[in-house]
Every structure is written in C-alpha cells, then in structure tokens.
Design an enzyme around this catalytic site. Sequence first.
Site, PDB file in Angstrom:
ATOM      1  N   TYR A 156       3.211  24.024  59.140  1.00  0.00           N
ATOM      2  CA  TYR A 156       2.116  23.548  58.305  1.00  0.00           C
ATOM      3  C   TYR A 156       2.593  23.212  56.902  1.00  0.00           C
ATOM      4  O   TYR A 156       3.725  23.513  56.519  1.00  0.00           O
ATOM      5  CB  TYR A 156       0.995  24.590  58.250  1.00  0.00           C
ATOM      6  CG  TYR A 156       1.280  25.777  57.349  1.00  0.00           C
ATOM      7  CD1 TYR A 156       2.168  26.781  57.744  1.00  0.00           C
ATOM      8  CD2 TYR A 156       0.682  25.885  56.088  1.00  0.00           C
ATOM      9  CE1 TYR A 156       2.428  27.865  56.914  1.00  0.00           C
ATOM     10  CE2 TYR A 156       0.942  26.960  55.261  1.00  0.00           C
ATOM     11  CZ  TYR A 156       1.807  27.941  55.669  1.00  0.00           C
ATOM     12  OH  TYR A 156       2.075  28.994  54.838  1.00  0.00           O
TER      13      TYR A 156
ATOM     14  N   ARG B  73       9.340  18.289  53.963  1.00  0.00           N
ATOM     15  CA  ARG B  73       9.471  19.675  54.420  1.00  0.00           C
ATOM     16  C   ARG B  73       8.762  19.876  55.756  1.00  0.00           C
ATOM     17  O   ARG B  73       9.257  20.598  56.627  1.00  0.00           O
ATOM     18  CB  ARG B  73       8.931  20.643  53.358  1.00  0.00           C
ATOM     19  CG  ARG B  73       9.249  22.104  53.676  1.00  0.00           C
ATOM     20  CD  ARG B  73       8.899  23.022  52.530  1.00  0.00           C
ATOM     21  NE  ARG B  73       7.465  23.043  52.282  1.00  0.00           N
ATOM     22  CZ  ARG B  73       6.885  23.644  51.240  1.00  0.00           C
ATOM     23  NH1 ARG B  73       7.620  24.272  50.339  1.00  0.00           N
ATOM     24  NH2 ARG B  73       5.587  23.628  51.085  1.00  0.00           N
TER      25      ARG B  73
ATOM     26  N   ARG C 166      -0.944  28.540  79.164  1.00  0.00           N
ATOM     27  CA  ARG C 166      -0.110  29.475  78.410  1.00  0.00           C
ATOM     28  C   ARG C 166       1.186  29.812  79.143  1.00  0.00           C
ATOM     29  O   ARG C 166       1.163  30.357  80.244  1.00  0.00           O
ATOM     30  CB  ARG C 166      -0.896  30.757  78.107  1.00  0.00           C
ATOM     31  CG  ARG C 166      -0.148  31.670  77.142  1.00  0.00           C
ATOM     32  CD  ARG C 166      -0.923  32.929  76.831  1.00  0.00           C
ATOM     33  NE  ARG C 166      -0.185  33.747  75.867  1.00  0.00           N
ATOM     34  CZ  ARG C 166       0.844  34.529  76.196  1.00  0.00           C
ATOM     35  NH1 ARG C 166       1.247  34.597  77.446  1.00  0.00           N
ATOM     36  NH2 ARG C 166       1.471  35.219  75.270  1.00  0.00           N
TER      37      ARG C 166
ATOM     38  N   HIS D 220       5.471  30.595  77.703  1.00  0.00           N
ATOM     39  CA  HIS D 220       6.341  30.554  76.531  1.00  0.00           C
ATOM     40  C   HIS D 220       7.187  29.287  76.471  1.00  0.00           C
ATOM     41  O   HIS D 220       7.444  28.752  75.406  1.00  0.00           O
ATOM     42  CB  HIS D 220       7.249  31.786  76.487  1.00  0.00           C
ATOM     43  CG  HIS D 220       6.513  33.046  76.144  1.00  0.00           C
ATOM     44  ND1 HIS D 220       5.579  33.605  76.979  1.00  0.00           N
ATOM     45  CD2 HIS D 220       6.558  33.832  75.042  1.00  0.00           C
ATOM     46  CE1 HIS D 220       5.080  34.687  76.417  1.00  0.00           C
ATOM     47  NE2 HIS D 220       5.659  34.853  75.232  1.00  0.00           N
TER      48      HIS D 220
ATOM     49  N   LYS E 146       8.298  26.478  57.496  1.00  0.00           N
ATOM     50  CA  LYS E 146       6.912  26.828  57.130  1.00  0.00           C
ATOM     51  C   LYS E 146       6.107  27.008  58.410  1.00  0.00           C
ATOM     52  O   LYS E 146       5.298  26.158  58.797  1.00  0.00           O
ATOM     53  CB  LYS E 146       6.304  25.775  56.197  1.00  0.00           C
ATOM     54  CG  LYS E 146       5.207  26.334  55.301  1.00  0.00           C
ATOM     55  CD  LYS E 146       4.993  25.455  54.095  1.00  0.00           C
ATOM     56  CE  LYS E 146       3.753  25.816  53.290  1.00  0.00           C
ATOM     57  NZ  LYS E 146       3.617  27.188  52.879  1.00  0.00           N
TER      58      LYS E 146
ATOM     59  N   GLU F 206      10.830  36.554  48.239  1.00  0.00           N
ATOM     60  CA  GLU F 206       9.773  35.714  47.666  1.00  0.00           C
ATOM     61  C   GLU F 206       8.456  36.451  47.808  1.00  0.00           C
ATOM     62  O   GLU F 206       8.416  37.573  48.312  1.00  0.00           O
ATOM     63  CB  GLU F 206       9.719  34.367  48.394  1.00  0.00           C
ATOM     64  CG  GLU F 206       9.405  34.512  49.886  1.00  0.00           C
ATOM     65  CD  GLU F 206       9.362  33.200  50.646  1.00  0.00           C
ATOM     66  OE1 GLU F 206       9.084  32.163  50.043  1.00  0.00           O
ATOM     67  OE2 GLU F 206       9.602  33.237  51.865  1.00  0.00           O
TER      68      GLU F 206
ATOM     69  N   LEU G 145      11.052  30.327  51.672  1.00  0.00           N
ATOM     70  CA  LEU G 145      10.568  28.961  51.783  1.00  0.00           C
ATOM     71  C   LEU G 145      11.017  28.246  50.509  1.00  0.00           C
ATOM     72  O   LEU G 145      10.791  28.746  49.401  1.00  0.00           O
ATOM     73  CB  LEU G 145       9.045  28.936  51.871  1.00  0.00           C
ATOM     74  CG  LEU G 145       8.500  27.515  52.008  1.00  0.00           C
ATOM     75  CD1 LEU G 145       8.692  27.018  53.440  1.00  0.00           C
ATOM     76  CD2 LEU G 145       7.042  27.446  51.624  1.00  0.00           C
TER      77      LEU G 145
HETATM   78  N1  PDD Z   1       2.280  28.796  50.546  1.00  0.00           N
HETATM   79  N2  PDD Z   1       6.730  31.024  49.704  1.00  0.00           N
HETATM   80  C1  PDD Z   1       5.800  31.205  50.657  1.00  0.00           C
HETATM   81  C2  PDD Z   1       6.008  32.279  51.667  1.00  0.00           C
HETATM   82  C3  PDD Z   1       4.653  30.393  50.677  1.00  0.00           C
HETATM   83  O1  PDD Z   1       3.736  30.561  51.651  1.00  0.00           O
HETATM   84  C4  PDD Z   1       4.484  29.396  49.682  1.00  0.00           C
HETATM   85  C5  PDD Z   1       3.289  28.483  49.653  1.00  0.00           C
HETATM   86  C6  PDD Z   1       5.477  29.253  48.703  1.00  0.00           C
HETATM   87  C7  PDD Z   1       5.387  28.213  47.621  1.00  0.00           C
HETATM   88  O2  PDD Z   1       5.679  26.939  48.125  1.00  0.00           O
HETATM   89  P1  PDD Z   1       5.069  25.616  47.454  1.00  0.00           P
HETATM   90  O3  PDD Z   1       5.463  25.623  46.030  1.00  0.00           O
HETATM   91  O4  PDD Z   1       5.721  24.512  48.216  1.00  0.00           O
HETATM   92  O5  PDD Z   1       3.586  25.687  47.627  1.00  0.00           O
HETATM   93  C8  PDD Z   1       6.582  30.078  48.754  1.00  0.00           C
HETATM   94  C9  PDD Z   1       1.117  27.977  50.725  1.00  0.00           C
HETATM   95  C10 PDD Z   1       0.480  27.503  49.492  1.00  0.00           C
HETATM   96  C11 PDD Z   1       0.166  28.706  51.672  1.00  0.00           C
HETATM   97  O6  PDD Z   1       0.656  29.254  52.640  1.00  0.00           O
HETATM   98  O7  PDD Z   1      -1.035  28.708  51.448  1.00  0.00           O
END
Ligand code: PDD
Length: 279
Positions: A33, A52, A100, A102, A147, A179, A203
């Site tokens: 996503y 990304r 379903r 895997h 992501k 993070e 990320l």
């Molecule tokens: N998340 N690290 C993680 C684990 C994140 O989920 C996000 C953003 C970031 C920051 O990334 P960016 O600057 O590209 O938004 C870092 C989004 C906003 C979410 O899951 O809602």
Amino acid sequence: MADIGFLNGRFMPLAEAMVPVEDRGYQFGDGVYEVIRTYRGVPFQLEAHVARLERSAVAIGLPLPFRAAEWSSYVAEGIRLAGYAESKVYIQLTRGVAPRDHLFPVGTPPTAVMTVRQMRSLDPVLCATGVPVITVADLRWGRCDIKSLNLLPNVMARQQAKDAGAFEAIFVRAGEVSEGAVSNVMLVRAGVLVTAPADERILSGVTRAVVLDLARKEGILVEERAIRVEELRGADEIFLTGTTVEILPVIGVDGVVVGTGKRGELTRLLSHRFRSFVE
Ligand code: PDD
C-alpha cells in the site's frame, strides 16, 4: 465533497466500494500500500510514492495492474472527484481474489483499491510543542522496506503507545532504533542529524528523503547510520517524519525528557523549511 472509492479502474462513492471476502489482502494481508497526501490540492511527492508502490509490489512478486502514469492520473481524478481542499489518498494492491491457499493463485488479476478522504492535519499545537513516545521491541519481519499490508506489529505498538499516554512507538531491534510504527525517526546530537539507514529494517520514508535533502541544503551534517537506543536518551533533539506527522518533535522517550523538553532549534528550522517546500 465526498469520500471516493476506486476499485480496479472504476470510481464510486467510498461506501459502495466492496471487495470479496476471498480477497488475499483480507485473508493473508497479501499486498502492499501507499498513503499520499496533498498540499494545496496537489499530491505530495506522487512520483516517489508510485515508485515505492512499484518496488513493494515487485518485491512480493505482485504484477502491477497500472503503469506509473496511469496511477498518477487515477490519483488526480480521485482528488478531483472528492473535491476536498486537502486529500489523503490510500492505495492498496493485493494478489487478488482466489480460494484460500497460501500458494500464489495462477491467472488471478491483482485487486487495486484507492480511497480518497479529507486530509486532516495534526493539531498545530502538537507540532509546535512535541509529543512523548515509547520504545517497543521490533517484532516485525526482515523486510520492513516493503510497505506491506501486514501491520499487526505496528497496530499493536501504536495502541501500546496510546495506552501509555504517548503518541508514537519507536521500534528497537537488537539495541538499535529502526523507526516508528507510522513514521521515521531522526535525532540531533551536537548539531549532527542522525537517522537509521534506508536498509531492510525500515521503510524508506518519502518524507524522510525530503527532510534529509532539506537538511543537506541547509549545510547540516547528516549521518545515516545505526542508532543505539541509548542515544535517544542523550539526544539534543528528536523528531518523527512521515506523511501524516510531517515533522513532529519528540519531547520525551519512555518518560525521560528529551533535550530541553521543548521543540529543538534544528527541528524548528527544518519544520519551517519543510513548510516552505510543500507550499
Ligand atoms: N506510514 N515508517 C513506517 C513504518 C510507516 O508506516 C510510515 C508511513 C513511514 C513514513 O513514510 P512516509 O514519509 O513515506 O509517509 C515510516 C503511513 C503514513 C501509514 O501507514 O499510514
């Protein structure tokens, strides 16, 4: 103005957008996503987000239903249909609808979903005064650069933070800061801006990249290196970056005050530079 849904190339009111129960996103979290926001109605760093999304999809062997240019026009169309002053666009790609199992389904098209909602920025007071955070064990998998839809550890951590009266949870793995649950983490020590390297443990945030760029342009020394968790305690300043948090000062970690307990000078400077950049 209305919340807008998008399903496999078709726009509709958000409430009418439905995905079958056997969608693999629903059953396995088998998808990726992006979250994109607008500034003055223009999607911020759209190309970086789409790139990304493509990297994430390729990394899990998910075929891409649209080319980058098509995503861009769908995002623009969604924002136009929604009609909000500022929008928050969510894009989700899953490995489609199949019984379903895997194993990857054969010949099943991916499901592409988009939602467009009103973007509500964080309380400006919070952005100026800063927030407390907690540290939590990073129990996630080894490919946090993807992501992925599998956000259970992030969901648990963020709730744990809220329950502790904090805003964000900072993941710590083997004594090193990776993070936040929804953000990247940066700290300032003796005028140097430090953040974890964009490897498989984090990320690679779009906001992170913009902020590092702004800092370098400002002549600030930037170090992308592993951060020991103890360094959080000794930091002069800490802040979070992300689409939803922008640049958010951190004033406490696990109940211990950071720096002066107020937004630091460098954080303030970068917030101003960021504001000018987006506007
Ligand atoms: N998340 N690290 C993680 C684990 C994140 O989920 C996000 C953003 C970031 C920051 O990334 P960016 O600057 O590209 O938004 C870092 C989004 C906003 C979410 O899951 O809602």
